[in-house]
Write an enzyme that holds these catalytic residues in place. Sequence first.
Site, short mmCIF file in Angstrom:
data_model
loop_
_atom_site.label_atom_id
_atom_site.label_comp_id
_atom_site.label_asym_id
_atom_site.label_seq_id
_atom_site.Cartn_x
_atom_site.Cartn_y
_atom_site.Cartn_z
N PRO A 1 0.79 -1.23 0.00
CA PRO A 1 0.00 0.00 0.00
C PRO A 1 0.82 1.28 0.00
O PRO A 1 1.85 1.38 0.68
CB PRO A 1 -0.83 -0.10 1.29
CG PRO A 1 -0.13 -1.11 2.13
CD PRO A 1 0.52 -2.06 1.19
N ASN A 2 0.32 2.23 -0.78
CA ASN A 2 0.86 3.59 -0.88
C ASN A 2 2.17 3.70 -1.65
O ASN A 2 2.68 4.79 -1.86
CB ASN A 2 1.00 4.24 0.52
CG ASN A 2 -0.33 4.30 1.24
OD1 ASN A 2 -1.31 4.77 0.67
ND2 ASN A 2 -0.38 3.80 2.46
N ARG B 1 5.11 10.98 -2.35
CA ARG B 1 4.85 10.63 -0.96
C ARG B 1 6.10 10.85 -0.11
O ARG B 1 7.13 10.20 -0.33
CB ARG B 1 4.47 9.15 -0.93
CG ARG B 1 4.28 8.60 0.44
CD ARG B 1 4.15 7.08 0.39
NE ARG B 1 3.97 6.59 1.74
CZ ARG B 1 4.21 5.35 2.11
NH1 ARG B 1 4.62 4.45 1.25
NH2 ARG B 1 4.03 4.99 3.36
N ASN C 1 8.06 -5.63 -0.99
CA ASN C 1 7.96 -4.52 -0.03
C ASN C 1 6.50 -4.48 0.44
O ASN C 1 5.65 -3.94 -0.25
CB ASN C 1 8.37 -3.19 -0.67
CG ASN C 1 8.35 -2.05 0.35
OD1 ASN C 1 7.81 -2.20 1.45
ND2 ASN C 1 8.95 -0.93 -0.01
N GLU D 1 12.72 -9.35 1.50
CA GLU D 1 11.91 -8.19 1.88
C GLU D 1 12.71 -6.91 1.66
O GLU D 1 13.90 -6.86 1.99
CB GLU D 1 11.53 -8.32 3.36
CG GLU D 1 10.65 -7.19 3.86
CD GLU D 1 10.06 -7.49 5.23
OE1 GLU D 1 9.42 -8.56 5.39
OE2 GLU D 1 10.23 -6.67 6.14
N HIS E 1 12.74 -2.56 2.00
CA HIS E 1 12.17 -1.28 2.45
C HIS E 1 13.07 -0.16 1.97
O HIS E 1 14.30 -0.26 2.08
CB HIS E 1 12.05 -1.23 3.97
CG HIS E 1 11.12 -2.27 4.50
ND1 HIS E 1 9.76 -2.19 4.35
CD2 HIS E 1 11.37 -3.45 5.11
CE1 HIS E 1 9.20 -3.27 4.86
NE2 HIS E 1 10.16 -4.06 5.32
N ARG F 1 13.10 4.64 12.60
CA ARG F 1 11.82 5.35 12.59
C ARG F 1 10.99 4.99 13.82
O ARG F 1 11.53 4.49 14.80
CB ARG F 1 11.11 5.05 11.27
CG ARG F 1 11.95 5.49 10.05
CD ARG F 1 11.25 5.23 8.75
NE ARG F 1 10.00 5.95 8.68
CZ ARG F 1 9.05 5.71 7.77
NH1 ARG F 1 9.25 4.77 6.85
NH2 ARG F 1 7.94 6.40 7.76
C1 DQA Z 1 8.23 1.08 3.85
C2 DQA Z 1 8.33 1.23 5.38
C3 DQA Z 1 6.96 1.02 6.04
O1 DQA Z 1 7.08 1.19 7.44
C4 DQA Z 1 5.96 2.01 5.51
O2 DQA Z 1 4.67 1.75 6.06
C5 DQA Z 1 5.92 2.06 4.02
C6 DQA Z 1 7.17 2.01 3.28
C7 DQA Z 1 9.56 1.41 3.15
O3 DQA Z 1 9.72 0.99 2.02
O4 DQA Z 1 10.42 2.08 3.74
O5 DQA Z 1 4.85 2.23 3.43
O6 DQA Z 1 7.90 -0.26 3.54
#
Ligand code: DQA
Length: 148
Positions: A9-10, A17, A73, A97, A99, A106
């Site tokens: 998501p997002n 973003r 991701n 995985e 990120h 964070r």
């Molecule tokens: C993320 C890290 C996650 O905590 C966050 O919710 C994201 C992006 C990253 O790629 O750094 O949506 O997966």
Amino acid sequence: MKILVLNGPNLNLLGKREPGLYGTQGLDEIMSSMQAAAEQMGVQLDCFQSNEEGALVSRIGEASGTYDGVIFNPAAYTHTSIALRDALLAVDLPCVEVHLSNTHRREEFRHTSLTAPACVGQIMGFGGKGYVLALEGLVEYLQSMKED
Ligand code: DQA
């Protein structure tokens, strides 16, 4: 060799973003760099992004038999989704995985990954480059598995 690249998501909003955290590259741009790296390695990639947990669960469930591995991701679902972790364990395909940000620097709720224990490795903190690093790592891992 065929690898499935999943984004949660997002991540479709990358570029706009929180650019201070995630950079200014859009997801398409990041996936194109990855495709270029994959071509050089003779690897076939299919990329899929969804804002919906169930759609990601289904893609993982269908991956067995078609793909050799997964680069994932899970975005915010990383920290919440038992369903995605179970899907990865169910198909038993090697997954890396990714990120973009270093989640350990964070908020505390981002320090736990429910999906990472179902993966062979994790790359974080290197922005979009992390996807290419994950690809290199996964391809080497798959090659070493074939040699065994
Ligand atoms: C993320 C890290 C996650 O905590 C966050 O919710 C994201 C992006 C990253 O790629 O750094 O949506 O997966």
